[in-house]
Design a protein around this motif. Structure first.
Motif, PDB file in Angstrom:
ATOM      1  N   HIS A 238      70.596  12.210   3.253  1.00 62.47           N
ATOM      2  CA  HIS A 238      69.257  12.766   3.430  1.00 62.47           C
ATOM      3  C   HIS A 238      68.298  11.669   3.887  1.00 62.47           C
ATOM      4  O   HIS A 238      68.248  10.596   3.298  1.00 62.47           O
ATOM      5  N   PHE A 239      67.548  11.925   4.944  1.00 63.93           N
ATOM      6  CA  PHE A 239      66.517  11.006   5.390  1.00 63.93           C
ATOM      7  C   PHE A 239      65.178  11.547   4.904  1.00 63.93           C
ATOM      8  O   PHE A 239      64.754  12.624   5.311  1.00 63.93           O
ATOM      9  N   PRO A 240      64.508  10.811   4.025  1.00 63.34           N
ATOM     10  CA  PRO A 240      63.268  11.333   3.433  1.00 63.34           C
ATOM     11  C   PRO A 240      62.149  11.419   4.454  1.00 63.34           C
ATOM     12  O   PRO A 240      62.052  10.608   5.370  1.00 63.34           O
ATOM     13  N   SER A 241      61.315  12.414   4.271  1.00 64.56           N
ATOM     14  CA  SER A 241      60.120  12.527   5.096  1.00 64.56           C
ATOM     15  C   SER A 241      58.989  11.791   4.388  1.00 64.56           C
ATOM     16  O   SER A 241      59.102  11.419   3.218  1.00 64.56           O
ATOM     17  N   ALA A 242      57.888  11.588   5.068  1.00 64.13           N
ATOM     18  CA  ALA A 242      56.762  10.846   4.506  1.00 64.13           C
ATOM     19  C   ALA A 242      56.209  11.507   3.248  1.00 64.13           C
ATOM     20  O   ALA A 242      55.758  10.820   2.333  1.00 64.13           O
ATOM     21  N   ASP A 243      56.264  12.840   3.173  1.00 64.80           N
ATOM     22  CA  ASP A 243      55.709  13.509   1.998  1.00 64.80           C
ATOM     23  C   ASP A 243      56.616  13.405   0.771  1.00 64.80           C
ATOM     24  O   ASP A 243      56.226  13.791  -0.324  1.00 64.80           O
ATOM     25  N   GLU A 244      57.819  12.852   0.915  1.00 63.48           N
ATOM     26  CA  GLU A 244      58.706  12.646  -0.226  1.00 63.48           C
ATOM     27  C   GLU A 244      58.541  11.257  -0.847  1.00 63.48           C
ATOM     28  O   GLU A 244      59.059  10.996  -1.926  1.00 63.48           O
ATOM     29  N   VAL A 245      57.841  10.372  -0.173  1.00 63.34           N
ATOM     30  CA  VAL A 245      57.630   9.014  -0.661  1.00 63.34           C
ATOM     31  C   VAL A 245      56.352   8.986  -1.495  1.00 63.34           C
ATOM     32  O   VAL A 245      55.340   9.550  -1.108  1.00 63.34           O
ATOM     33  N   ARG A 246      56.424   8.366  -2.656  1.00 64.98           N
ATOM     34  CA  ARG A 246      55.256   8.223  -3.529  1.00 64.98           C
ATOM     35  C   ARG A 246      54.912   6.743  -3.623  1.00 64.98           C
ATOM     36  O   ARG A 246      55.800   5.912  -3.842  1.00 64.98           O
ATOM     37  N   LEU A 247      53.638   6.403  -3.457  1.00 60.20           N
ATOM     38  CA  LEU A 247      53.182   5.014  -3.507  1.00 60.20           C
ATOM     39  C   LEU A 247      52.056   4.869  -4.509  1.00 60.20           C
ATOM     40  O   LEU A 247      51.201   5.746  -4.618  1.00 60.20           O
ATOM     41  N   GLN A 248      52.043   3.761  -5.224  1.00 61.28           N
ATOM     42  CA  GLN A 248      50.981   3.478  -6.172  1.00 61.28           C
ATOM     43  C   GLN A 248      50.716   1.972  -6.185  1.00 61.28           C
ATOM     44  O   GLN A 248      51.598   1.199  -6.545  1.00 61.28           O
ATOM     45  N   PRO A 249      49.498   1.559  -5.781  1.00 63.44           N
ATOM     46  CA  PRO A 249      49.172   0.127  -5.882  1.00 63.44           C
ATOM     47  C   PRO A 249      49.129  -0.286  -7.355  1.00 63.44           C
ATOM     48  O   PRO A 249      48.627   0.452  -8.200  1.00 63.44           O
ATOM     49  N   ILE A 250      49.694  -1.452  -7.650  1.00 63.12           N
ATOM     50  CA  ILE A 250      49.635  -1.990  -9.012  1.00 63.12           C
ATOM     51  C   ILE A 250      49.278  -3.469  -8.930  1.00 63.12           C
ATOM     52  O   ILE A 250      49.533  -4.118  -7.909  1.00 63.12           O
ATOM     53  N   SER A 251      48.682  -3.982  -9.979  1.00 62.74           N
ATOM     54  CA  SER A 251      48.351  -5.402 -10.014  1.00 62.74           C
ATOM     55  C   SER A 251      48.431  -5.912 -11.442  1.00 62.74           C
ATOM     56  O   SER A 251      48.314  -5.149 -12.401  1.00 62.74           O
ATOM     57  N   ARG A 252      48.612  -7.204 -11.537  1.00 60.98           N
ATOM     58  CA  ARG A 252      48.744  -7.862 -12.840  1.00 60.98           C
ATOM     59  C   ARG A 252      47.373  -7.962 -13.488  1.00 60.98           C
ATOM     60  O   ARG A 252      46.405  -8.392 -12.873  1.00 60.98           O
TER      61      ARG A 252
ATOM     62  N   CYS B  86      58.315   5.204  -4.952  1.00 62.41           N
ATOM     63  CA  CYS B  86      59.450   6.066  -5.270  1.00 62.41           C
ATOM     64  C   CYS B  86      59.975   6.581  -3.941  1.00 62.41           C
ATOM     65  O   CYS B  86      59.245   7.237  -3.185  1.00 62.41           O
ATOM     66  N   VAL B  87      61.225   6.266  -3.620  1.00 61.79           N
ATOM     67  CA  VAL B  87      61.835   6.682  -2.365  1.00 61.79           C
ATOM     68  C   VAL B  87      63.195   7.299  -2.640  1.00 61.79           C
ATOM     69  O   VAL B  87      63.789   7.074  -3.694  1.00 61.79           O
ATOM     70  N   TRP B  88      63.695   8.082  -1.698  1.00 59.64           N
ATOM     71  CA  TRP B  88      65.037   8.634  -1.802  1.00 59.64           C
ATOM     72  C   TRP B  88      65.993   7.667  -1.135  1.00 59.64           C
ATOM     73  O   TRP B  88      65.756   7.196  -0.036  1.00 59.64           O
ATOM     74  N   SER B  89      67.103   7.378  -1.797  1.00 62.73           N
ATOM     75  CA  SER B  89      68.140   6.530  -1.212  1.00 62.73           C
ATOM     76  C   SER B  89      69.482   6.926  -1.817  1.00 62.73           C
ATOM     77  O   SER B  89      69.598   7.010  -3.044  1.00 62.73           O
ATOM     78  N   GLY B  90      70.443   7.160  -0.991  1.00 64.43           N
ATOM     79  CA  GLY B  90      71.770   7.524  -1.474  1.00 64.43           C
ATOM     80  C   GLY B  90      71.798   8.773  -2.313  1.00 64.43           C
ATOM     81  O   GLY B  90      72.589   8.885  -3.246  1.00 64.43           O
ATOM     82  N   GLY B  91      70.898   9.712  -2.043  1.00 69.65           N
ATOM     83  CA  GLY B  91      70.885  10.978  -2.762  1.00 69.65           C
ATOM     84  C   GLY B  91      70.157  10.945  -4.093  1.00 69.65           C
ATOM     85  O   GLY B  91      70.215  11.906  -4.848  1.00 69.65           O
ATOM     86  N   GLN B  92      69.471   9.849  -4.389  1.00 66.96           N
ATOM     87  CA  GLN B  92      68.730   9.782  -5.652  1.00 66.96           C
ATOM     88  C   GLN B  92      67.390   9.077  -5.452  1.00 66.96           C
ATOM     89  O   GLN B  92      67.182   8.389  -4.465  1.00 66.96           O
TER      90      GLN B  92
ATOM     91  N   GLN C 229      59.513   6.106 -12.272  1.00 69.35           N
ATOM     92  CA  GLN C 229      60.107   7.435 -12.422  1.00 69.35           C
ATOM     93  C   GLN C 229      59.020   8.487 -12.642  1.00 69.35           C
ATOM     94  O   GLN C 229      59.120   9.603 -12.145  1.00 69.35           O
ATOM     95  N   LYS C 230      57.968   8.130 -13.369  1.00 71.03           N
ATOM     96  CA  LYS C 230      56.842   9.054 -13.534  1.00 71.03           C
ATOM     97  C   LYS C 230      56.134   9.266 -12.201  1.00 71.03           C
ATOM     98  O   LYS C 230      55.671  10.364 -11.913  1.00 71.03           O
ATOM     99  N   LEU C 231      56.049   8.216 -11.404  1.00 68.28           N
ATOM    100  CA  LEU C 231      55.456   8.328 -10.076  1.00 68.28           C
ATOM    101  C   LEU C 231      56.270   9.294  -9.223  1.00 68.28           C
ATOM    102  O   LEU C 231      55.713  10.096  -8.479  1.00 68.28           O
ATOM    103  N   CYS C 232      57.588   9.247  -9.352  1.00 66.47           N
ATOM    104  CA  CYS C 232      58.465  10.148  -8.600  1.00 66.47           C
ATOM    105  C   CYS C 232      58.173  11.616  -8.910  1.00 66.47           C
ATOM    106  O   CYS C 232      58.374  12.488  -8.062  1.00 66.47           O
ATOM    107  N   ASP C 233      57.704  11.894 -10.117  1.00 64.09           N
ATOM    108  CA  ASP C 233      57.437  13.265 -10.534  1.00 64.09           C
ATOM    109  C   ASP C 233      56.085  13.793 -10.059  1.00 64.09           C
ATOM    110  O   ASP C 233      55.788  14.975 -10.259  1.00 64.09           O
ATOM    111  N   GLN C 234      55.258  12.947  -9.456  1.00 64.44           N
ATOM    112  CA  GLN C 234      53.934  13.363  -8.998  1.00 64.44           C
ATOM    113  C   GLN C 234      54.040  14.193  -7.721  1.00 64.44           C
ATOM    114  O   GLN C 234      54.938  13.969  -6.908  1.00 64.44           O
ATOM    115  N   PRO C 235      53.117  15.133  -7.521  1.00 61.04           N
ATOM    116  CA  PRO C 235      53.141  15.913  -6.273  1.00 61.04           C
ATOM    117  C   PRO C 235      52.755  15.041  -5.077  1.00 61.04           C
ATOM    118  O   PRO C 235      52.108  14.000  -5.245  1.00 61.04           O
ATOM    119  N   ALA C 236      53.166  15.464  -3.907  1.00 64.57           N
ATOM    120  CA  ALA C 236      52.846  14.724  -2.678  1.00 64.57           C
ATOM    121  C   ALA C 236      51.349  14.541  -2.547  1.00 64.57           C
ATOM    122  O   ALA C 236      50.568  15.450  -2.795  1.00 64.57           O
TER     123      ALA C 236
END
Length: 140
Positions: free
Chosen positions: A21-35, A53-59, A124-131
Motif C-alpha cells: 500500500h502506498f499511503p496518500s497524504a491524508d493518511e500521514v499524521r504529523l505533530q511538531p514536538i520540542s524538548r 505516523c506513516v504506513w509502511s509494510g502494511g502497518q 500511536q495516539k497520533l495515528c488514531d487522530q482524524p486527517a
C-alpha cells in the motif's frame, strides 16, 4: 476478482493496509514536538522536530524527523534525518542505523527503549487522530 476481495476484506475490516500500500497524504499524521526546558528524558539529539505516523509494510509506523536548523537560509534545501520510534529492539537498533546519531547517546538498548517508549505511545495516539487534526502541546 473474488480471490482479491477475499484477501482484501480482512485487511479492510481490521483497518490495516496491504503490504504494498502506498499511503496518500491524508493518511500521514504529523505533530511538531520540542524538548521542554526541564525535560531530562528527551531521547533525541536535537531539541525539536516532528513526530509522524506513516504506513509502511502494511502497518502504522511512528517516526521522528529532525527540525530545520535555525542557521539554514530559506532557499537552502534541507533533508531531515529520521528515525523509527518504537519499543521493538530490532527496529530501534537495526532500522535506525543510518540516522542513529539522531538519538542522544544511551548506555544500552534497554535505556533507549525506556527513553523512546513515551514517544512511541504518543505516536500511536497520533495515528488514531482524524486527517487534518491539529493536536495542541500536551494533548496527545
Amino acid at each position: 476478482m473474488m480471490a482479491q476481495m477475499a484477501v482484501a476484506m480482512p485487511l479492510m475490516l481490521a483497518g490495516e493496509q496491504g503490504m504494498f500500500h502506498f499511503p496518500s497524504a491524508d493518511e500521514v499524521r504529523l505533530q511538531p514536538i520540542s524538548r521542554a526546558d526541564n525535560e531530562a528524558d528527551w531521547p533525541f539529539s536535537v531539541d525539536d522536530g516532528t513526530l509522524a505516523c506513516v504506513w509502511s509494510g502494511g502497518q502504522r509506523v511512528v517516526m521522528f524527523f529532525e527540525g530545520r536548523s535555525e542557521g539554514l537560509e530559506e532557499d537552502e534545501t534541507f533533508q531531515p534525518r529520521q528515525v523509527i520510534v518504537t519499543t521493538d529492539p530490532m527496529q530501534l537498533t537495526l532500522g535506525n542505523m543510518a540516522s542513529r546519531d539522531l538519538f542522544r547517546p544511551a548506555a544500552s538498548v534497554e535505556e533507549r527503549i525506556r527513553l523512546v517508549a513515551p514517544f512511541a505511545t504518543l505516536g500511536q495516539k497520533l495515528c488514531d487522530q482524524p486527517a487534518g487534526a491539529r493536536v495542541g502541546h500536551g494533548e496527545l
